[in-house]
Design a protein around this motif. Structure first.
Motif, PDB file in Angstrom:
ATOM      1  N   SER A   1       0.805  -1.220   0.000  1.00 31.89           N
ATOM      2  CA  SER A   1       0.000   0.000   0.000  1.00 31.89           C
ATOM      3  C   SER A   1       0.836   1.266   0.000  1.00 31.89           C
ATOM      4  CB  SER A   1      -0.949   0.011   1.197  1.00 31.89           C
ATOM      5  OG  SER A   1      -0.211  -0.030   2.403  1.00 31.89           O
TER       6      SER A   1
ATOM      7  N   ILE B   1      -1.267   4.412 -10.909  1.00 34.73           N
ATOM      8  CA  ILE B   1      -2.196   4.764  -9.841  1.00 34.73           C
ATOM      9  C   ILE B   1      -1.397   5.018  -8.570  1.00 34.73           C
ATOM     10  CG2 ILE B   1      -2.588   2.329  -9.250  1.00 34.73           C
ATOM     11  CD1 ILE B   1      -5.546   3.108  -8.688  1.00 34.73           C
ATOM     12  N   SER B   2      -1.792   6.050  -7.828  1.00 36.88           N
ATOM     13  CA  SER B   2      -1.094   6.369  -6.587  1.00 36.88           C
ATOM     14  C   SER B   2      -1.465   5.372  -5.492  1.00 36.88           C
ATOM     15  CB  SER B   2      -1.436   7.797  -6.145  1.00 36.88           C
ATOM     16  OG  SER B   2      -2.833   7.913  -5.890  1.00 36.88           O
ATOM     17  N   TRP B   3      -0.730   5.448  -4.364  1.00 37.14           N
ATOM     18  CA  TRP B   3      -0.895   4.412  -3.360  1.00 37.14           C
ATOM     19  C   TRP B   3      -2.266   4.421  -2.701  1.00 37.14           C
ATOM     20  CZ3 TRP B   3      -1.237   5.368   2.030  1.00 37.14           C
ATOM     21  CH2 TRP B   3      -1.021   6.694   2.411  1.00 37.14           C
ATOM     22  N   ARG B   4      -2.935   5.573  -2.671  1.00 35.92           N
ATOM     23  CA  ARG B   4      -4.286   5.618  -2.103  1.00 35.92           C
ATOM     24  C   ARG B   4      -5.363   5.713  -3.177  1.00 35.92           C
ATOM     25  NH1 ARG B   4      -4.760  10.072   2.471  1.00 35.92           N
ATOM     26  NH2 ARG B   4      -3.769  11.315   0.839  1.00 35.92           N
ATOM     27  N   SER B   5      -4.966   5.500  -4.433  1.00 40.02           N
ATOM     28  CA  SER B   5      -5.896   5.546  -5.570  1.00 40.02           C
ATOM     29  C   SER B   5      -6.470   6.934  -5.811  1.00 40.02           C
ATOM     30  CB  SER B   5      -7.065   4.560  -5.379  1.00 40.02           C
ATOM     31  OG  SER B   5      -6.600   3.250  -5.184  1.00 40.02           O
ATOM     32  N   THR B   6      -5.849   7.968  -5.264  1.00 40.43           N
ATOM     33  CA  THR B   6      -6.374   9.322  -5.456  1.00 40.43           C
ATOM     34  C   THR B   6      -5.970   9.916  -6.803  1.00 40.43           C
ATOM     35  OG1 THR B   6      -4.469  10.164  -4.249  1.00 40.43           O
ATOM     36  CG2 THR B   6      -6.515   9.839  -3.001  1.00 40.43           C
ATOM     37  N   ARG B   7      -4.899   9.382  -7.382  1.00 42.21           N
ATOM     38  CA  ARG B   7      -4.449   9.874  -8.684  1.00 42.21           C
ATOM     39  C   ARG B   7      -4.254   8.707  -9.648  1.00 42.21           C
ATOM     40  NH1 ARG B   7       0.953  12.792  -7.441  1.00 42.21           N
ATOM     41  NH2 ARG B   7       0.992  11.304  -5.703  1.00 42.21           N
ATOM     42  N   THR B   8      -4.750   8.868 -10.852  1.00 39.55           N
ATOM     43  CA  THR B   8      -4.513   7.907 -11.920  1.00 39.55           C
ATOM     44  C   THR B   8      -4.069   8.655 -13.170  1.00 39.55           C
ATOM     45  OG1 THR B   8      -6.842   7.964 -12.580  1.00 39.55           O
ATOM     46  CG2 THR B   8      -6.187   6.216 -11.065  1.00 39.55           C
TER      47      THR B   8
ATOM     48  N   SER C   1      -6.999   0.070 -11.318  1.00 39.53           N
ATOM     49  CA  SER C   1      -7.528   0.123  -9.955  1.00 39.53           C
ATOM     50  C   SER C   1      -6.662  -0.751  -9.062  1.00 39.53           C
ATOM     51  CB  SER C   1      -8.988  -0.340  -9.911  1.00 39.53           C
ATOM     52  OG  SER C   1      -9.099  -1.687 -10.326  1.00 39.53           O
TER      53      SER C   1
END
Length: 120
Positions: free
Chosen positions: A30, A51-58, A71
């Motif tokens: 994570s 994708i960023s580690w918290r899924s905030t940026r793709t 995802s």
């Protein structure tokens, strides 16, 4: 160290769909940005999506925007690439990668790759 294993590749007709998976083991999944890259025969490896580690940026390559979705599920240590409306030019070996940032040049760990073949 992070170990990455891709799965889900195969042969599909143009217009079809595939979902690639990448299972990670080793250090804390994570905390890493994850990405998918691909390499077609005779071509250099190219960025597909990250994708960023918290899924905030793709981020997506222009060639796959609107067709592919990246995802991740940190509870399962897995990142996915949903590929829809596949085209013959999507044929390539697809690689999963992990790094400290979702920018394409920041990936240090790589899987072995999974073949995707799209027939016309």
């Amino acid at each position: 160290q992070v170990q990455l294993v891709e799965s889900g590749g195969g042969l599909v007709q143009a217009g079809g769909s595939l979902r690639l998976s990448c299972a990670a083991s080793g250090r804390t999944f994570s905390s890493y940005a994850m990405g998918w890259f691909r390499q077609a025969p005779g071509k250099e490896r190219e960025f597909v999506a990250t994708i960023s580690w918290r899924s905030t940026r793709t981020y997506y390559a222009d060639s796959v925007k609107g067709r592919f979705t990246i995802s991740r599920d940190n509870a399962k240590n897995t990142v996915y690439l949903q590929m829809n409306s596949l085209k013959p030019e999507d044929t390539a070996v697809y690689y999963c990668a992990a790094g400290l940032s979702p920018t394409p040049g920041s990936f240090d760990y790589w899987g072995q790759g999974t073949q995707v073949t799209v027939s016309s």
